[in-house]
Scaffold this motif. Structure first.
Motif, PDB file in Angstrom:
ATOM      1  N   ILE A 189       0.836  -1.205   0.000  1.00  0.00           N
ATOM      2  CA  ILE A 189       0.000   0.000   0.000  1.00  0.00           C
ATOM      3  C   ILE A 189       0.871   1.256   0.000  1.00  0.00           C
ATOM      4  CG2 ILE A 189      -1.671   1.328   1.353  1.00  0.00           C
ATOM      5  CD1 ILE A 189      -2.920  -1.305   2.227  1.00  0.00           C
ATOM      6  N   LEU A 190       1.958   1.231   0.786  1.00  0.00           N
ATOM      7  CA  LEU A 190       2.877   2.383   0.808  1.00  0.00           C
ATOM      8  C   LEU A 190       3.547   2.592  -0.549  1.00  0.00           C
ATOM      9  CD1 LEU A 190       4.839   2.485   4.179  1.00  0.00           C
ATOM     10  CD2 LEU A 190       3.617   4.331   3.081  1.00  0.00           C
ATOM     11  N   LEU A 191       3.987   1.482  -1.166  1.00  0.00           N
ATOM     12  CA  LEU A 191       4.625   1.598  -2.480  1.00  0.00           C
ATOM     13  C   LEU A 191       3.646   2.129  -3.519  1.00  0.00           C
ATOM     14  CD1 LEU A 191       6.685  -1.735  -2.601  1.00  0.00           C
ATOM     15  CD2 LEU A 191       7.546   0.560  -2.154  1.00  0.00           C
ATOM     16  N   ALA A 192       2.386   1.692  -3.434  1.00  0.00           N
ATOM     17  CA  ALA A 192       1.377   2.161  -4.387  1.00  0.00           C
ATOM     18  C   ALA A 192       1.045   3.632  -4.160  1.00  0.00           C
ATOM     19  CB  ALA A 192       0.116   1.299  -4.271  1.00  0.00           C
ATOM     20  N   GLN A 193       0.950   4.046  -2.909  1.00  0.00           N
ATOM     21  CA  GLN A 193       0.594   5.433  -2.603  1.00  0.00           C
ATOM     22  C   GLN A 193       1.688   6.412  -3.009  1.00  0.00           C
ATOM     23  OE1 GLN A 193      -2.375   6.795  -1.338  1.00  0.00           O
ATOM     24  NE2 GLN A 193      -3.013   4.771  -1.988  1.00  0.00           N
ATOM     25  N   THR A 194       2.941   5.986  -2.937  1.00  0.00           N
ATOM     26  CA  THR A 194       4.050   6.873  -3.292  1.00  0.00           C
ATOM     27  C   THR A 194       4.543   6.639  -4.719  1.00  0.00           C
ATOM     28  OG1 THR A 194       5.567   5.274  -2.286  1.00  0.00           O
ATOM     29  CG2 THR A 194       4.853   7.122  -0.918  1.00  0.00           C
TER      30      THR A 194
ATOM     31  N   SER B 292       6.519   8.195   5.283  1.00  0.00           N
ATOM     32  CA  SER B 292       6.368   6.959   4.526  1.00  0.00           C
ATOM     33  C   SER B 292       7.690   6.213   4.424  1.00  0.00           C
ATOM     34  CB  SER B 292       5.838   7.250   3.119  1.00  0.00           C
ATOM     35  OG  SER B 292       4.568   7.845   3.171  1.00  0.00           O
ATOM     36  N   SER B 293       8.776   6.936   4.218  1.00  0.00           N
ATOM     37  CA  SER B 293      10.072   6.272   4.076  1.00  0.00           C
ATOM     38  C   SER B 293      10.507   5.612   5.383  1.00  0.00           C
ATOM     39  CB  SER B 293      11.129   7.275   3.612  1.00  0.00           C
ATOM     40  OG  SER B 293      11.344   8.257   4.589  1.00  0.00           O
TER      41      SER B 293
ATOM     42  N   ASN C 102      -7.652   8.116   1.408  1.00  0.00           N
ATOM     43  CA  ASN C 102      -7.877   7.985   2.847  1.00  0.00           C
ATOM     44  C   ASN C 102      -8.234   6.568   3.257  1.00  0.00           C
ATOM     45  OD1 ASN C 102      -7.358  10.654   3.436  1.00  0.00           O
ATOM     46  ND2 ASN C 102      -9.440  11.303   2.947  1.00  0.00           N
ATOM     47  N   LEU C 103      -9.014   5.858   2.404  1.00  0.00           N
ATOM     48  CA  LEU C 103      -9.406   4.489   2.738  1.00  0.00           C
ATOM     49  C   LEU C 103      -8.191   3.586   2.816  1.00  0.00           C
ATOM     50  CD1 LEU C 103     -11.590   2.351   3.203  1.00  0.00           C
ATOM     51  CD2 LEU C 103     -11.772   2.095   0.718  1.00  0.00           C
ATOM     52  N   LYS C 104      -7.283   3.716   1.836  1.00  0.00           N
ATOM     53  CA  LYS C 104      -6.081   2.874   1.835  1.00  0.00           C
ATOM     54  C   LYS C 104      -5.180   3.223   3.009  1.00  0.00           C
ATOM     55  CE  LYS C 104      -6.106   2.263  -3.169  1.00  0.00           C
ATOM     56  NZ  LYS C 104      -5.479   2.684  -4.432  1.00  0.00           N
ATOM     57  N   MET C 105      -5.088   4.499   3.348  1.00  0.00           N
ATOM     58  CA  MET C 105      -4.225   4.892   4.453  1.00  0.00           C
ATOM     59  C   MET C 105      -4.771   4.399   5.791  1.00  0.00           C
ATOM     60  SD  MET C 105      -1.811   6.145   2.857  1.00  0.00           S
ATOM     61  CE  MET C 105      -0.770   6.788   4.147  1.00  0.00           C
ATOM     62  N   THR C 106      -6.109   4.377   5.942  1.00  0.00           N
ATOM     63  CA  THR C 106      -6.681   3.838   7.175  1.00  0.00           C
ATOM     64  C   THR C 106      -6.470   2.342   7.277  1.00  0.00           C
ATOM     65  OG1 THR C 106      -8.819   3.730   6.040  1.00  0.00           O
ATOM     66  CG2 THR C 106      -8.441   5.626   7.450  1.00  0.00           C
ATOM     67  N   GLN C 107      -6.404   1.654   6.134  1.00  0.00           N
ATOM     68  CA  GLN C 107      -6.078   0.225   6.170  1.00  0.00           C
ATOM     69  C   GLN C 107      -4.610   0.018   6.505  1.00  0.00           C
ATOM     70  OE1 GLN C 107      -7.132  -0.920   2.219  1.00  0.00           O
ATOM     71  NE2 GLN C 107      -9.318  -1.107   2.642  1.00  0.00           N
ATOM     72  N   MET C 108      -3.754   0.921   6.026  1.00  0.00           N
ATOM     73  CA  MET C 108      -2.326   0.739   6.191  1.00  0.00           C
ATOM     74  C   MET C 108      -1.871   0.985   7.619  1.00  0.00           C
ATOM     75  SD  MET C 108       0.806   2.883   4.729  1.00  0.00           S
ATOM     76  CE  MET C 108       0.620   3.847   6.218  1.00  0.00           C
ATOM     77  N   ALA C 109      -2.455   1.993   8.283  1.00  0.00           N
ATOM     78  CA  ALA C 109      -1.961   2.400   9.605  1.00  0.00           C
ATOM     79  C   ALA C 109      -1.976   1.263  10.635  1.00  0.00           C
ATOM     80  CB  ALA C 109      -2.765   3.596  10.099  1.00  0.00           C
ATOM     81  N   PRO C 110      -3.109   0.562  10.876  1.00  0.00           N
ATOM     82  CA  PRO C 110      -3.075  -0.506  11.881  1.00  0.00           C
ATOM     83  C   PRO C 110      -2.187  -1.675  11.495  1.00  0.00           C
ATOM     84  CG  PRO C 110      -5.203  -0.474  10.749  1.00  0.00           C
ATOM     85  CD  PRO C 110      -4.472   0.747  10.325  1.00  0.00           C
TER      86      PRO C 110
END
Length: 340
Positions: free
Chosen positions: A214-219, A237-238, A318-326
């Motif tokens: 998800i991080l690689l896709a977002q950046t 992110s890094s 925002n949806l992907k970031m909320t999935q990524m955080a936990p």
């Protein structure tokens, strides 16, 4: 809308496999699973994605034929299609080969890096996590009938080939594919002696892989060259990605260390000290390219302006970031809570 239909088909196929008691129903679920993801792989309408979808289709079809062949031989010998009834060595060995081919473990692993390189990052996430659930459930169900020597050799081969293959790559999707192959090897090491430890390992791997992709896709990070400019555009992110990669490498303070410790502990308790040492040495191969990515991500900050394409704006979903955080938190700090 089409993507929702495809994701529904993938989910239904996996649920069919996990809830079935018959080989025929499990085979049907695997087929539905394979066919539903093909439009997602070829969604970008690029020759490379069409090639990836073709390779995925041919590999999964071959594995499905082997599963059907092995289950037919088993039904002929035992008179039942029940998954847990597989006492003969021939069908159980064929089933092991077919299921490891579906998962992407060595020596039937060559399709996985090519397919993941030819599709998008989020579809690669599906291939390396969700698509492994159905064959893993079947392989855990039949683990007491699988030939232990062949399983150990395939596991050891996967850990070494995953490490060696990943060292020479510059594309992150191929690196993650070889990382998946190496992790499948760790999962196979204790499959016949202690399947619960293997289950912990594969679940931890999925927990680690999800926020990484998800991080690689977002950046929009696809190569090692992109990693060198990530610090200037998104420092948080890094840092997060560095911890995730070190956790996947299995360094002690992080969550990824726990399943590797349990697997090595189980191998030593089974008087397989030599194999545990060889597996530990194989993890050093994977550690090399994990550390290389971590170095480029957080420790290499060029003083001058970079010559590579800089991503000035990022459209954060925002949806992907909320999935990524936990999942990112669990992937890096859950070791004290998960260790028994």
């Amino acid at each position: 809308t089409a993507t929702i239909y495809m994701l529904t088909g993938i989910s239904i196929g996996t649920i069919m496999v996990t809830s079935s008691n018959s080989w025929m129903l499990a085979w049907l679920g695997l087929e539905l699973n394979s066919f539903a993801i093909l439009p997602l792989i070829s969604k970008t309408k690029h020759p490379r994605s069409i090639e990836a979808a073709t390779k995925y289709f041919l590999t999964q079809s071959t594995a499905s034929c082997l599963i059907l062949f092995a289950s037919t031989i088993n039904a002929w010998q035992t008179g039942t299609w029940t998954i847990t009834q597989m006492p003969d060595k021939l069908p159980s060995t064929l089933m092991l080969i077919a299921l490891t081919m579906k998962m992407g473990a060595a020596p039937m692993h060559l399709w996985l890096p090519e397919v993941m390189q030819g599709t998008t990052l989020l579809t690669s996430l599906l291939i390396s996590t969700w698509q492994k659930i159905a064959p893993m459930v079947l392989i855990f169900t039949t683990s007491n009938h699988l030939p232990s020597n062949i399983t150990l050799m395939m596991g050891l081969l996967s850990t070494y080939l995953g490490g060696w293959g990943g060292m020479n790559q510059t594309h992150l999707r191929k690196m993650m594919a070889f990382s998946s192959i190496a992790n499948m090897g760790w999962t196979l090491m204790t499959l016949t002696s202690e399947p619960k430890v293997s289950m912990i390992n594969i679940m931890t791997y999925m927990l680690l892989t999800t926020p990484t992709f998800i991080l690689l896709a977002q950046t929009s990070t696809k190569t090692l060259q992109d990693m060198t400019t990530m610090w200037t555009t998104s420092p948080t992110s890094s840092i997060t990605l560095t911890f995730l990669l070190l956790s996947m490498a299995g360094l002690p303070p992080l969550t990824g260390f726990m399943p590797k410790l349990l697997i090595l502990n189980e191998l030593i308790s089974q008087n397989m000290t030599a194999i545990s040492i060889a597996t530990t040495m194989a993890s050093l191969l994977s550690l090399i390219f994990y550390l290389r990515i971590s170095y480029l991500t957080s420790l290499l900050n060029t003083p001058s302006s970079s010559t590579s394409t800089t991503k000035w704006r990022q459209n954060m979903n925002n949806l992907k970031m909320t999935q990524m955080a936990p999942t990112a938190v669990m992937s890096t700090t859950a070791l004290p809570t998960l260790y028994p």
